[in-house]
Structure formats: structure tokens, C-alpha cells
Design an enzyme around this catalytic site. Structure first.
Site, PDB file in Angstrom:
ATOM      1  N   ARG A   1       0.874  -1.180   0.000  1.00 10.56           N
ATOM      2  CA  ARG A   1       0.000   0.000   0.000  1.00 10.56           C
ATOM      3  C   ARG A   1       0.906   1.223   0.000  1.00 10.56           C
ATOM      4  NH1 ARG A   1      -5.479   1.644   0.959  1.00 10.56           N
ATOM      5  NH2 ARG A   1      -5.361   3.824   0.290  1.00 10.56           N
ATOM      6  N   GLY A   2       0.883   1.957  -1.084  1.00  7.88           N
ATOM      7  CA  GLY A   2       1.798   3.066  -1.286  1.00  7.88           C
ATOM      8  C   GLY A   2       1.814   4.082  -0.168  1.00  7.88           C
ATOM      9  N   GLU A   3       0.646   4.486   0.298  1.00  5.51           N
ATOM     10  CA  GLU A   3       0.601   5.526   1.320  1.00  5.51           C
ATOM     11  C   GLU A   3       1.232   5.074   2.634  1.00  5.51           C
ATOM     12  OE1 GLU A   3      -3.726   5.380   3.457  1.00  5.51           O
ATOM     13  OE2 GLU A   3      -3.722   5.987   1.362  1.00  5.51           O
ATOM     14  N   ASP A   4       1.288   3.761   2.869  1.00  8.27           N
ATOM     15  CA  ASP A   4       1.870   3.242   4.114  1.00  8.27           C
ATOM     16  C   ASP A   4       3.376   3.035   4.020  1.00  8.27           C
ATOM     17  OD1 ASP A   4      -0.658   3.142   5.205  1.00  8.27           O
ATOM     18  OD2 ASP A   4      -0.833   0.961   5.123  1.00  8.27           O
ATOM     19  N   THR A   5       3.843   2.493   2.893  1.00 10.44           N
ATOM     20  CA  THR A   5       5.233   2.008   2.883  1.00 10.44           C
ATOM     21  C   THR A   5       6.065   2.402   1.674  1.00 10.44           C
ATOM     22  OG1 THR A   5       4.728  -0.108   1.807  1.00 10.44           O
ATOM     23  CG2 THR A   5       4.514  -0.022   4.222  1.00 10.44           C
ATOM     24  N   ARG A   6       5.486   3.096   0.686  1.00 10.96           N
ATOM     25  CA  ARG A   6       6.223   3.391  -0.552  1.00 10.96           C
ATOM     26  C   ARG A   6       7.537   4.115  -0.277  1.00 10.96           C
ATOM     27  NH1 ARG A   6       4.873   3.654  -5.704  1.00 10.96           N
ATOM     28  NH2 ARG A   6       2.644   3.696  -5.293  1.00 10.96           N
TER      29      ARG A   6
ATOM     30  N   GLU B   1      -4.649  -7.244  -6.457  1.00  8.74           N
ATOM     31  CA  GLU B   1      -3.303  -7.803  -6.642  1.00  8.74           C
ATOM     32  C   GLU B   1      -3.160  -9.097  -5.854  1.00  8.74           C
ATOM     33  OE1 GLU B   1      -0.623  -3.735  -7.015  1.00  8.74           O
ATOM     34  OE2 GLU B   1      -0.065  -5.238  -5.522  1.00  8.74           O
TER      35      GLU B   1
END
Length: 139
Positions: A20-25, A87
């Protein structure tokens, strides 16, 4: 020596990263991607930020299909993303049909909350279920 599972399809990537991009990108996933690449591990990372309403690119599903491993970074907001869940469905399909290896990483979440679908994960999944029922009712 290649295993039967890995020889039955065209492999383009060693690892597919699902996150999840907003969490860990910009933190954990970025560091993981860099470390894998430094070790010569051909790693797919989606560096496009999907906006609400956009569909996942067929290229993303192709990258999943053409990977030997998938690393799923399960973070607090992973299950609240329809794209992440789509995904994950594709990853599980590839695990079952192609023998793809799946490695979960629990990033600031309790593995038992994921397994038992409770806490933030349970709430997000219940919300998706409710939205699916509402959408079916409109059809």
C-alpha cells in the site's frame, strides 16, 4: 536447476512487490526494493500512484504472473485498498496455478489480525463486503 513450476511460464521478474503506497512506498518498501536490486534480484515495483477510480493496468497483472516470488507487505491500510486486494487475488491465483512463492511481511500489523480478519484488517474487509453487496443491489 529450474523447478517444474518455474519452467512452465516466462519469468521476467524474480520478485513482485505488493504494498500500500501511502503506508510504505517511501520507507520500508523503498528500502526493500533498493536492497533487492543491490543484490542483483530483478524486482518489480509499481512506481505509478493509482488514483481513486483508475483500474489496475493489465501490465501489473502480467508482472505478477511473470514473477517467481511475490512479497506482500501487509500494512495497516493494505486491506482498505481495492487495488491491493485485487493484486493479492492474482498473487494467490499464481501461487496455486504456477507455484509462485509468496512471502508476507507484516509491517506494523499483528499477523493474527490479518489471519483472523479482525482489527483494522477486519474492518476494511467488512467495508469492501458491504460495498460489494450495495453495488450488486444496484445492478
Amino acid at each position: 536447476m529450474a523447478s517444474a513450476a518455474s519452467s512452465t511460464y516466462q519469468r521476467r521478474y524474480d520478485v513482485f512487490l505488493s504494498f500500500r503506497g501511502e503506508d510504505t512506498r517511501n520507507n520500508f518498501t523503498a528500502h526493500l526494493h533498493q536492497a533487492l536490486c543491490q543484490k542483483g534480484i530483478n524486482t518489480f515495483i509499481d512506481d505509478h500512484k493509482l488514483e481513486r477510480g483508475q483500474v489496475i493496468s493489465p501490465d501489473l497483472f502480467t508482472a505478477i504472473e511473470n514473477s517467481l516470488f511475490s512479497v506482500v507487505v501487509l500494512s495497516q491500510n493494505y486491506a482498505s485498498s481495492r487495488w491491493c486486494l485485487d493484486e493479492l487475488v492474482k498473487i494467490v491465483e499464481c501461487m496455486k496455478s504456477k507455484g509462485q512463492r509468496v512471502l508476507p511481511v507484516f509491517y506494523n500489523v499483528d499477523p493474527s489480525d490479518v489471519r483472523k480478519q479482525r482489527g483494522i484488517f477486519g474492518e476494511a474487509l467488512a467495508k469492501h463486503d458491504q460495498e460489494s453487496l450495495e453495488n450488486m443491489g444496484r445492478v
